[in-house]
Design a protein around this motif. Structure first.
Motif, PDB file in Angstrom:
ATOM      1  N   LYS A 149     107.546  22.656  32.273  1.00  0.00           N
ATOM      2  CA  LYS A 149     108.391  23.052  33.291  1.00  0.00           C
ATOM      3  C   LYS A 149     109.462  23.629  33.249  1.00  0.00           C
ATOM      4  O   LYS A 149     110.329  24.340  33.735  1.00  0.00           O
ATOM      5  N   LYS A 150     110.289  23.036  31.767  1.00  0.00           N
ATOM      6  CA  LYS A 150     111.473  23.009  31.882  1.00  0.00           C
ATOM      7  C   LYS A 150     111.509  24.827  31.234  1.00  0.00           C
ATOM      8  O   LYS A 150     112.554  25.568  30.862  1.00  0.00           O
ATOM      9  N   VAL A 205     109.766  27.759  31.723  1.00  0.00           N
ATOM     10  CA  VAL A 205     109.405  28.590  32.662  1.00  0.00           C
ATOM     11  C   VAL A 205     110.328  28.929  33.603  1.00  0.00           C
ATOM     12  O   VAL A 205     110.578  27.714  34.263  1.00  0.00           O
ATOM     13  N   SER A 206     110.059  30.377  35.043  1.00  0.00           N
ATOM     14  CA  SER A 206     111.050  30.498  35.806  1.00  0.00           C
ATOM     15  C   SER A 206     110.818  29.362  36.777  1.00  0.00           C
ATOM     16  O   SER A 206     111.367  29.705  38.493  1.00  0.00           O
ATOM     17  N   ASN A 207     109.291  29.729  36.495  1.00  0.00           N
ATOM     18  CA  ASN A 207     108.894  28.478  38.077  1.00  0.00           C
ATOM     19  C   ASN A 207     108.022  27.843  37.102  1.00  0.00           C
ATOM     20  O   ASN A 207     107.116  28.025  36.644  1.00  0.00           O
ATOM     21  N   HIS A 216     110.738  20.318  26.063  1.00  0.00           N
ATOM     22  CA  HIS A 216     110.576  21.325  27.612  1.00  0.00           C
ATOM     23  C   HIS A 216     109.724  20.716  28.860  1.00  0.00           C
ATOM     24  O   HIS A 216     109.023  21.436  29.808  1.00  0.00           O
TER      25      HIS A 216
END
Length: 360
Positions: free
Chosen positions: A227-228, A230-232, A266
């Motif tokens: 999740k941390k 990628v932008s989405n 991440h």
């Protein structure tokens, strides 16, 4: 004035009388509660923790980030570096890893090959310095390969393989044969998923490292596309995808790569156990060591990058221990945990870490 004193006296008598008829059990409970509060306050005042100590995997290795990509240089000389090695030794660090021997045109040692490629001459031979300090303090030194930066521009690892053909041979001849502290190799290309050409590139570089050094260990430190990363968050890798893709990668490199230290920053803290169990299962399947790269900087803040909150580091180290990981390394001690870091918070993190692991 006399009337006021009389009233105060009568109030005190009434309170005393009431206390005398209060159930002894309630008085006893109140006394215990007060005592418990006092003990907790005293313990916290003494720096003791209210969670079980030593529940995590100890950090025994660190990257040395002297060719930085996104954190500031501290401009240390030999004196400051030696002081840092002493701080590392004090908490049990036995392995140091140069994260990259060069990045684009800046390099850590006077490489005849890289200087001919247009790289800048460094003012100090850091590889020699780190090897000498590692030898003095009983540590193993891992050499991180050269990063041309072209992969980040082209997503093509061909350039890294080509440059490192020369760098690997050169470094072994310049340093590996001279220093007992030269303990292994870090293949510095960072990927997260089934990147095109990554298996072939890692295999070629790992094979050469082993051949020139008589089989010294190699490792990689990729990231998890969580999740941390990628932008989405909807595009984050699933656990099943992560396992399937890294099963294929490990299958292609396990004969020349001895360990994998996934970066742990991440994914969310409640996803640690799931992904860590997958990483350990895959490593065991292919006979590889499963390390964790316990990031000691904070990815959750709006600025890049401060030292991490201690509880976040603790949660990650505890998850690594539950998963049965073999070793914890960090990125990276000198900026984010060292008492002499440019970040004031780093020294406090060092102190909290020592309290947690009961290190004098």
């Amino acid at each position: 004035m006399e009337m006021s004193n009389r009233r105060n006296f009568l109030k005190k008598v009434a309170v005393a009388a009431t206390s005398a008829i209060v159930a002894p059990e309630l008085l006893q409970a109140a006394t215990k509660a007060e005592s418990a509060l006092s003990q907790t306050a005293a313990a916290q005042g003494a720096g003791n923790l209210i969670v079980p100590k030593e529940g995590g995997l100890r950090i025994t290795g660190t990257f040395l980030d002297e060719i930085s990509h996104d954190i500031p240089h501290q401009n240390w000389g030999a004196k400051e570096w030696e002081a840092d090695f002493r701080h590392m030794k004090a908490i049990g660090i036995d392995t140091v890893i140069v994260i990259r021997s060069g990045y684009r045109k800046f390099i850590t040692y006077p490489s005849p090959y890289l200087l001919k490629q247009g790289c800048y001459m460094p003012s100090v031979d850091l590889i020699d310095l780190f090897l000498r300090l590692a030898e003095k303090y009983g540590m193993k030194f891992y050499f991180g390969l050269y990063d041309s930066g072209k992969y980040w521009d082209t997503h093509d690892m061909t350039y890294e393989v080509e440059h490192n053909k020369y760098v690997i041979d050169e470094v072994w001849n310049m340093y590996g044969r001279r220093y007992k502290s030269f303990g292994g190799w870090y293949i510095s290309g960072e990927i997260s998923r089934a990147t095109r050409g990554a298996i072939g590139a890692f295999h070629a570089m790992g094979k050469q490292c082993k051949e020139v050094s008589g089989g010294l260990p190699t490792f990689i430190s990729p990231w998890i596309d969580g999740k941390k990363a990628v932008s989405n968050a909807q595009n984050a890798v699933t656990a099943d995808e992560h396992e399937r893709e890294w099963d294929e990668i490990f299958d292609g490199i396990h004969d020349v790569v001895d360990a994998c230290a996934f970066q742990d920053g991440h994914i969310d803290y409640d996803e640690l156990d799931l992904f860590f169990s997958i990483n350990k299962r895959l490593a065991d399947k292919y006979g590889m060591k499963c390390w964790t790269n316990a990031e000691s900087f904070d990815r959750d803040m709006p600025i890049r990058f401060p030292p991490i909150k201690f509880d976040k580091l603790r949660l990650k180290l505890e998850a690594a221990k539950r998963a049965g990981y073999d070793k914890a390394i960090t990125f990276e001690f000198s900026h984010f945990m060292s008492p002499q870091s440019a970040y004031l918070q780093a020294g406090h993190l060092y102190d909290r870490y020592k309290e947690y692991f009961e290190i004098e």
